[in-house]
Design a protein around this motif. Structure first.
Motif, PDB file in Angstrom:
ATOM      1  N   VAL A  73       0.866  -1.185   0.000  1.00 52.94           N
ATOM      2  CA  VAL A  73       0.000   0.000   0.000  1.00 52.94           C
ATOM      3  C   VAL A  73       0.895   1.226   0.000  1.00 52.94           C
ATOM      4  CG1 VAL A  73      -1.762   1.270   1.292  1.00 52.94           C
ATOM      5  CG2 VAL A  73      -1.814  -1.223   1.247  1.00 52.94           C
ATOM      6  N   GLN A  74       0.511   2.216  -0.794  1.00 53.67           N
ATOM      7  CA  GLN A  74       1.290   3.460  -0.883  1.00 53.67           C
ATOM      8  C   GLN A  74       0.626   4.532  -0.018  1.00 53.67           C
ATOM      9  OE1 GLN A  74       2.933   4.959  -4.699  1.00 53.67           O
ATOM     10  NE2 GLN A  74       1.362   6.529  -4.469  1.00 53.67           N
ATOM     11  N   TYR A  75       1.392   5.091   0.902  1.00 52.04           N
ATOM     12  CA  TYR A  75       0.937   6.190   1.753  1.00 52.04           C
ATOM     13  C   TYR A  75       1.620   7.457   1.264  1.00 52.04           C
ATOM     14  CZ  TYR A  75      -0.597   2.311   4.588  1.00 52.04           C
ATOM     15  OH  TYR A  75      -1.196   1.150   5.017  1.00 52.04           O
ATOM     16  N   SER A  76       0.832   8.459   0.931  1.00 51.41           N
ATOM     17  CA  SER A  76       1.346   9.676   0.304  1.00 51.41           C
ATOM     18  C   SER A  76       1.282  10.855   1.273  1.00 51.41           C
ATOM     19  CB  SER A  76       0.492   9.975  -0.934  1.00 51.41           C
ATOM     20  OG  SER A  76       0.780  11.239  -1.447  1.00 51.41           O
ATOM     21  N   GLU A  77       2.346  11.643   1.292  1.00 53.34           N
ATOM     22  CA  GLU A  77       2.408  12.841   2.130  1.00 53.34           C
ATOM     23  C   GLU A  77       2.915  14.013   1.283  1.00 53.34           C
ATOM     24  OE1 GLU A  77       1.235  12.913   5.164  1.00 53.34           O
ATOM     25  OE2 GLU A  77       1.003  10.751   5.402  1.00 53.34           O
ATOM     26  N   LYS A 121       2.730   7.888  10.576  1.00 50.71           N
ATOM     27  CA  LYS A 121       2.620   9.090   9.744  1.00 50.71           C
ATOM     28  C   LYS A 121       3.492  10.250  10.211  1.00 50.71           C
ATOM     29  CE  LYS A 121      -0.625  12.476   7.983  1.00 50.71           C
ATOM     30  NZ  LYS A 121      -2.027  12.849   7.827  1.00 50.71           N
ATOM     31  N   GLU A 122       3.346  10.683  11.435  1.00 55.48           N
ATOM     32  CA  GLU A 122       4.083  11.869  11.894  1.00 55.48           C
ATOM     33  C   GLU A 122       5.577  11.613  11.998  1.00 55.48           C
ATOM     34  OE1 GLU A 122       2.974  14.924  11.890  1.00 55.48           O
ATOM     35  OE2 GLU A 122       1.059  14.091  11.250  1.00 55.48           O
ATOM     36  N   ILE A 154      15.923   8.202   4.409  1.00 50.85           N
ATOM     37  CA  ILE A 154      14.585   8.149   5.017  1.00 50.85           C
ATOM     38  C   ILE A 154      14.178   6.695   5.247  1.00 50.85           C
ATOM     39  CG2 ILE A 154      12.142   8.675   4.676  1.00 50.85           C
ATOM     40  CD1 ILE A 154      13.192  11.132   2.976  1.00 50.85           C
ATOM     41  N   ALA A 155      14.438   5.827   4.279  1.00 51.52           N
ATOM     42  CA  ALA A 155      14.095   4.400   4.427  1.00 51.52           C
ATOM     43  C   ALA A 155      14.843   3.784   5.607  1.00 51.52           C
ATOM     44  CB  ALA A 155      14.409   3.647   3.138  1.00 51.52           C
ATOM     45  N   ARG A 156      16.122   4.138   5.772  1.00 53.73           N
ATOM     46  CA  ARG A 156      16.895   3.621   6.922  1.00 53.73           C
ATOM     47  C   ARG A 156      16.273   4.083   8.240  1.00 53.73           C
ATOM     48  NH1 ARG A 156      21.305   4.861   3.805  1.00 53.73           N
ATOM     49  NH2 ARG A 156      21.617   6.849   4.860  1.00 53.73           N
ATOM     50  N   GLU A 157      15.896   5.346   8.303  1.00 56.05           N
ATOM     51  CA  GLU A 157      15.285   5.889   9.528  1.00 56.05           C
ATOM     52  C   GLU A 157      13.969   5.172   9.836  1.00 56.05           C
ATOM     53  OE1 GLU A 157      16.271   8.774  11.602  1.00 56.05           O
ATOM     54  OE2 GLU A 157      18.161   8.123  10.704  1.00 56.05           O
ATOM     55  N   VAL A 158      13.115   5.033   8.837  1.00 60.43           N
ATOM     56  CA  VAL A 158      11.818   4.363   9.039  1.00 60.43           C
ATOM     57  C   VAL A 158      12.039   2.927   9.485  1.00 60.43           C
ATOM     58  CG1 VAL A 158       9.738   3.526   7.862  1.00 60.43           C
ATOM     59  CG2 VAL A 158      10.528   5.856   7.457  1.00 60.43           C
TER      60      VAL A 158
END
Length: 184
Positions: A73-77, A121-122, A154-158
């Motif tokens: 699923v793609q979550y867009s911000e 999300k946040e 960002i991927a590493r952080e998530v």
């Protein structure tokens, strides 16, 4: 003869009553159903630890089925933020993830059906903001390797600070940062 008819009619009434106090739920392909039991009188309530797979499942009328999509699923911000040199930039970032198959009951019991909104999300938005604000406007808008660096950071952080640290049963497929432009 009357006794046989009475027994047959009694059986039909008993089966009808049984069907009235139960229900049927359909689980779509690519989804798992998490059964949340809420009995009136007997038994215990809570999340059934075994997910229901694709197909139909018979349930008690007090049981709710939480539908969990296990496909990516793609979550867009959307972001309108300031770069390192105080210049405004506008872009979209996408987190593409899926629930690990067979672990949807754990996800629902620990994080709820709105797990992304309530738990990810946040933090995702914060990781994106912090990474983008490290770069000047010119580098963000012209250097093609910058977006790749952003996406990987960002991927590493998530992965490390959200999914692994909180043990969220979700597989991160990728993070995508869209075209970064000065706002119009």
């Amino acid at each position: 003869m009357r006794g046989a008819v009475g027994r047959g009619l009694g059986s039909i009434v008993a089966v009808s009553m049984l069907l009235m106090v139960s229900g049927c739920a359909a689980i779509e392909a690519g989804h798992e159903g998490v059964l949340v039991e809420q009995p009136f009188f007997f038994g215990h309530g809570g999340v059934d630890p075994v997910p229901s797979k694709t197909g139909r499942v018979w349930i008690a009328p007090t049981t709710k089925v939480v539908d969990v999509d296990i496909r990516p699923v793609q979550y867009s911000e959307h972001f309108d933020i300031i770069s390192a040199e105080n210049a405004p930039v506008s872009f979209d970032a996408f987190l593409i993830a899926n629930v690990v198959e067979g672990r949807s009951p754990e996800l629902i019991s620990r994080f709820g059906p709105n797990w992304y909104q309530n738990n990810v999300k946040e933090a995702f938005r914060t990781f994106v903001r912090e990474e983008v604000q490290k770069y000047p406007l010119f580098q963000l808008t012209t250097d093609p390797t910058t977006r790749t660096k952003l996406q990987e950071a960002i991927a590493r952080e998530v992965q490390s600070k959200l999914i692994e640290k909180q043990n969220i049963p979700v597989r991160l497929n990728r993070v995508v940062v869209g075209s970064i432009l000065p706002p119009k």
